[in-house]
Design an enzyme around this catalytic site. Structure first.
Site, PDB file in Angstrom:
ATOM      1  N   GLU A  11      -4.345   1.342  -2.531  1.00  0.00           N
ATOM      2  CA  GLU A  11      -5.072   0.968  -1.316  1.00  0.00           C
ATOM      3  C   GLU A  11      -5.612  -0.448  -1.493  1.00  0.00           C
ATOM      4  O   GLU A  11      -6.168  -0.787  -2.549  1.00  0.00           O
ATOM      5  CB  GLU A  11      -6.229   1.942  -1.073  1.00  0.00           C
ATOM      6  CG  GLU A  11      -7.083   1.610   0.127  1.00  0.00           C
ATOM      7  CD  GLU A  11      -6.432   1.973   1.456  1.00  0.00           C
ATOM      8  OE1 GLU A  11      -6.794   1.370   2.481  1.00  0.00           O
ATOM      9  OE2 GLU A  11      -5.560   2.869   1.455  1.00  0.00           O
ATOM     10  N   GLU A  24       0.856  -1.188   0.000  1.00  0.00           N
ATOM     11  CA  GLU A  24       0.000   0.000   0.000  1.00  0.00           C
ATOM     12  C   GLU A  24       0.899   1.247   0.000  1.00  0.00           C
ATOM     13  O   GLU A  24       1.995   1.237   0.559  1.00  0.00           O
ATOM     14  CB  GLU A  24      -0.907   0.033   1.229  1.00  0.00           C
ATOM     15  CG  GLU A  24      -2.084  -0.908   1.153  1.00  0.00           C
ATOM     16  CD  GLU A  24      -3.064  -0.687   2.288  1.00  0.00           C
ATOM     17  OE1 GLU A  24      -4.283  -0.777   2.039  1.00  0.00           O
ATOM     18  OE2 GLU A  24      -2.602  -0.416   3.416  1.00  0.00           O
TER      19      GLU A  24
END
Length: 893
Positions: free
Chosen positions: A208, A203
């Site tokens: 994400e 990430e």
């Protein structure tokens, strides 16, 4: 689920915004002990507080759910919510509270930013604007959102200015700018992945990872998509992977039995389409998001399920996850703001004036320290500032309590026996201050007058809150309600129009002259709420600040600048105009108002029609405005305050529903269709014992013909008032007007009354505004090219085509030449082609038809008339139409 309305706002029995939110357990510990859901109580509480902060302030009433009669505190959690709303620890600046047995009152002062260039103009629980910070998506706090929006707006403006045209597309995300972005991009291109496969990147700012929810997958996706679309769009773009463990980076996907590929894609598309977007740029592109559903296979090659990737491009403007969590009171209900109106209130307190307009106008209300609903207030430079108007109309002195206006007080006390004794009795506790009388404070606030009310009086005194007294002749039902509603309107306007930023309430008290009234009636009911002592006015500075807000409330009117700037702007009446507006209509049912060019006759005509509506409870269809020309008729008709017709229509039609008539620019009326004055007088006097209003506005200096006007002789124009303060024109134009008026005085036309000439000696020209006048002799072709070139220059320097008018001496000349002028003007190329830079027939007119109107820039084409005696009058009418720039172009052959 978003709700736009929740708790009713009590207003009938209080002169303030009062929200009763019902039972709440006070004290954070008590709520925990009683196992009460704090979230629900906090939501009700904070929404109500937010609405009052954004709507001028008010009071929140709470009934304590816990049975404690000893003093209680709100509780740490609720106080923290309030501090979050104002983004400050300065709790007591905006909030105070008191307790009476089980009833708890919270007093909320209107929000006012210390500096709107640095702080948001409205309070919010959440901006619903997200941004990326490291591997997180964070909600922007109000102050951060304010800076973000200001930057976006500035960037859009700079892009338009520097490039000459709006950006045609949004910059694409640079997929190769970081190793994570490059790796994410490669995964995004794939059509299949293996279950348990570890993605080769963590990430980051641009990526994400989320896993699918175990239950109700579609609802979960609907909830998270808006947040991440907002965060990536408002940052540098990125990828949302749904179906990846955020710690191990393993591909997990969602089993095919629990989700349908097409329905999942549709849910995501719907969620993205519902994300609110607010544009600052003119091109207004759509969000650019691409959704990809990637097949996830087991080791044996069997399809296991799906992984979802949403690629989000960076966006030019502002992207929200939903409407901000911000509320206001509208129509006596709590209303949640839409994203666009929230942005407008956050960052657009002041319109951007053109440099020429900024030089001509002076701000009367600083919006750098303002309540949220305030509008800009400007006046022409050289006119009285609100401070001067306050000191003239409502002076604060060390003398004993002053009754004002003195003439009205003398009139009222002589008309009503016992009034002086009654007022003096109730004023004994107040040694200093000012008591402002009005035949109806309701009318002054643009509300309907109540029959049976002798007068109202507003007390502004130190060590007391403002008190509005309504004096009745006889005790009657509805008196207290009328007084309360008027006090409520006054309090709201002092804050939301006048810009008062202190703690303020207006008490409502009814008095009765009749000796049959009971003591209870005489004492009245000041308020059902016991306000803290801080709501009483303190020193002279506070009193003057409140009175200056009152000046804006009473003298403010919607400026003609509003249409130019695209937002509502207020101007202030001059003291002379306000004196005319304060005239007792019942005692001056017929009045002739003589006003010099640029003294505000049309503005006053419209203000008087609004007053007629409120004094006589009159529908707009019963008020008639008459003028000579269609452009002025159309201008007034758009205000929707009356019926508006030309003189010809008035003489042709039957006006059986009309009670009141206002006539404007009457010096240019004619008798060719009949006796208009006799007809107007007959209509307004047909109601026996209760004649209507007939006010006639005129200026003989602007007479544009030699025909009989139909006006009574000057000596019979009685009663009459004068407007001699010229407020429209820039200095150089005003100087030129004075020269023309001198020429008219030396050689007046035969239809100009000799007694009227003396009025020019009383003229007061307001100085201080730069402008220019250009006079040239050109042949027709040169003239056409010159006008087109000048218009091109003016439009490139920020003016709109709505600022410009080209005036010919007669309508026939306009029709003869207009196509040539328009053709040449339309040849010019502008950097921004839109409605603001397009010339139409509306930009060309004749001097006579344009009478009563104005523009910043006026071109006068070969001013001439067949009747030499009124040449100077025509020239005066032409020149006085120009606010800033006047061009008089004469034919050289």
């Amino acid at each position: 689920m978003e709700t736009n309305q929740c708790y009713p706002v009590v207003e009938r029995s209080h002169p303030d915004l009062v929200i009763n939110i019902g039972e709440v357990s006070l004290g954070e510990g008590n709520r925990k002990k009683l196992n009460i859901t704090q979230k629900q109580e906090k939501t009700r509480f904070t929404q109500a507080v937010c609405a009052l902060l954004n709507s001028g302030g008010g009071v929140i009433l709470i009934e304590m759910a816990n049975n404690h009669e000893r003093p209680m505190e709100l509780g740490h959690d609720l106080e923290q919510s309030l501090r979050y709303l104002i983004e400050s620890t300065d709790f007591h600046t905006f909030f105070e509270h008191n307790q009476q047995e089980r009833h708890f009152s919270i007093f909320v002062k209107s929000w006012s930013s210390e500096d709107s260039s640095m702080r948001p103009g409205i309070c919010s629980l959440s901006s619903s604007l997200y941004r990326r910070s490291g591997t997180s998506s964070l909600t922007m706090r109000s102050s951060e959102a304010f800076d973000f929006l200001k930057t976006k707006k500035k960037d859009a403006k700079n892009s338009l200015t520097n490039e000459g045209s709006p950006p045609s597309k949004i910059p694409k995300a640079d997929c190769r700018s970081t190793s994570e972005s490059l790796a994410a991009y490669k995964i995004f291109q794939k059509n299949r992945l293996n279950y348990g496969e570890i993605l080769p990147f963590p990430e980051s700012q641009s990526t994400e990872f989320k896993q699918f929810a175990t239950k109700n997958i579609q609802k979960y996706v609907q909830e998270i998509i808006p947040e991440y679309v907002s965060a990536f769009s408002n940052s540098k773009g990125g990828y949302l992977f749904i179906g990846v463990d955020n710690e191990s980076r393993e591909v997990r996907g969602c089993t095919k039995e629990n989700v349908d590929r097409n329905s999942l894609k549709n849910v995501i598309a719907t969620a993205i389409s519902n994300v609110p977007v607010v544009h600052f740029c003119s091109s207004k592109p759509s969000l650019q998001c691409t959704t990809k559903i990637i097949d996830v296979f087991k080791d044996d090659g069997e399809l296991y399920g799906y992984l979802c990737v949403v690629r989000v491009e960076p966006f030019c403007c502002a992207v929200f996850s939903g409407n901000p969590k911000s509320w206001m009171v509208k129509n006596m209900r709590i209303h949640r703001l839409k994203a666009e109106e929230w942005v407008h209130m956050m960052i657009d307190p002041d319109p951007e004036l053109l440099s020429d307009l900024a030089e001509a106008f002076e701000s009367q209300l600083s919006l750098s320290h303002r309540p949220p609903l305030c509008r800009p207030v400007y006046s022409k430079k050289g006119l009285e500032h609100k401070v001067d108007l306050q000191r003239h109309l409502f002076p604060v002195t060390s003398d004993p309590l002053r009754y004002t206006p003195e003439s009205l007080w003398t009139e009222l006390s002589s008309e009503h026996e016992g009034l002086e004794e009654l007022i003096n009795k109730h004023m004994r506790p107040f040694s200093q201050g000012i008591l402002i009388f009005s035949r109806s404070w309701a009318v002054d606030l643009n509300l309907h007058k109540k029959e049976g009310v002798i007068c109202d009086a507003l007390l502004i005194a130190q060590n007391s809150p403002p008190i509005l007294y309504t004096i009745l002749g006889e005790q009657e039902a509805g008196g207290q309600g009328y007084c309360t509603r008027t006090a409520f309107a006054l309090k709201q306007k002092l804050v939301n129009t006048g810009g008062y930023t202190g703690k303020v309430c207006v008490m409502a008290k009814v008095l009765c002259l009749s000796p049959q009234c009971t003591t209870e009636c005489l004492e009245g009911a000041v308020s059902l709420i016991d306000y803290p002592g801080s709501y009483s006015l303190g020193d002279t500075q506070q009193v003057e600040a409140l009175l200056q807000a009152l000046v804006i409330v009473l003298l403010g009117f919607r400026s003609f600048l509003s249409d130019q700037l695209g937002c509502e702007v207020l101007n202030l009446l001059t003291a002379q105009q306000y004196e005319l507006f304060s005239t007792n209509l019942r005692k001056n049912r017929e009045l002739f108002v003589h006003g010099l060019p640029g003294s505000g006759k049309t503005i006053m005509a419209m203000k008087i029609m609004e007053k007629i509506r409120n004094v006589f409870h009159c529908e707009t269809r019963r008020i008639l405005y008459i003028c000579e020309n269609q452009p002025l008729r159309n201008f007034v008709r758009k205000k929707k305050i009356c019926e508006a017709v030309t003189r010809k229509t008035f003489m042709r039609d039957n006006f059986k529903d009309i009670d009141h008539i206002i006539i404007d620019e009457a010096q240019n009326f004619r008798m060719e269709d009949g006796d208009w004055y006799w007809k107007a007088k007959t209509i307004t006097q047909r109601a026996k014992g209760c004649p209507g209003i007939l006010w006639i506005f005129l200026d003989y200096f602007q007479t544009s013909h030699m025909c009989p006007s139909g006006l009574p002789s000057y000596s019979c124009q009685y009663p009459r008032e004068q407007l001699t303060r010229v407020v429209r024109n820039a200095d150089d134009i005003a100087k030129y007007l004075r020269e023309i008026m001198q020429a008219i005085r030396e050689n007046p036309p035969p239809n100009l009354p000799s007694e009227y000439l003396a009025m020019s000696h009383e003229a007061e020209w307001v100085p201080g505004v730069a402008g220019n006048i250009t006079i040239k002799d050109l042949d027709l072709e040169e003239m056409i090219i010159y006008v087109a070139d000048e218009c091109h220059f003016l439009l490139r320097n920020g003016y709109s085509s709505k600022d410009i008018v080209v005036l010919f001496s007669t309508a026939s000349e306009m029709n003869k030449y207009k196509d040539k002028f328009l053709k040449e003007m339309r040849k010019r190329k502008f950097s921004q082609i839109d409605d603001e830079s397009t010339f139409t027939d509306a930009n060309l007119d004749s001097v006579r038809r344009f009478s009563g109107l104005e523009r910043n820039i006026v071109f006068g084409i070969n001013p001439s008339t067949a009747e030499a005696a009124i040449f100077d009058n025509l020239l005066l009418c032409l020149a006085s139409r120009a606010n800033k720039h006047l061009y008089i172009l004469r034919l050289s052959n």
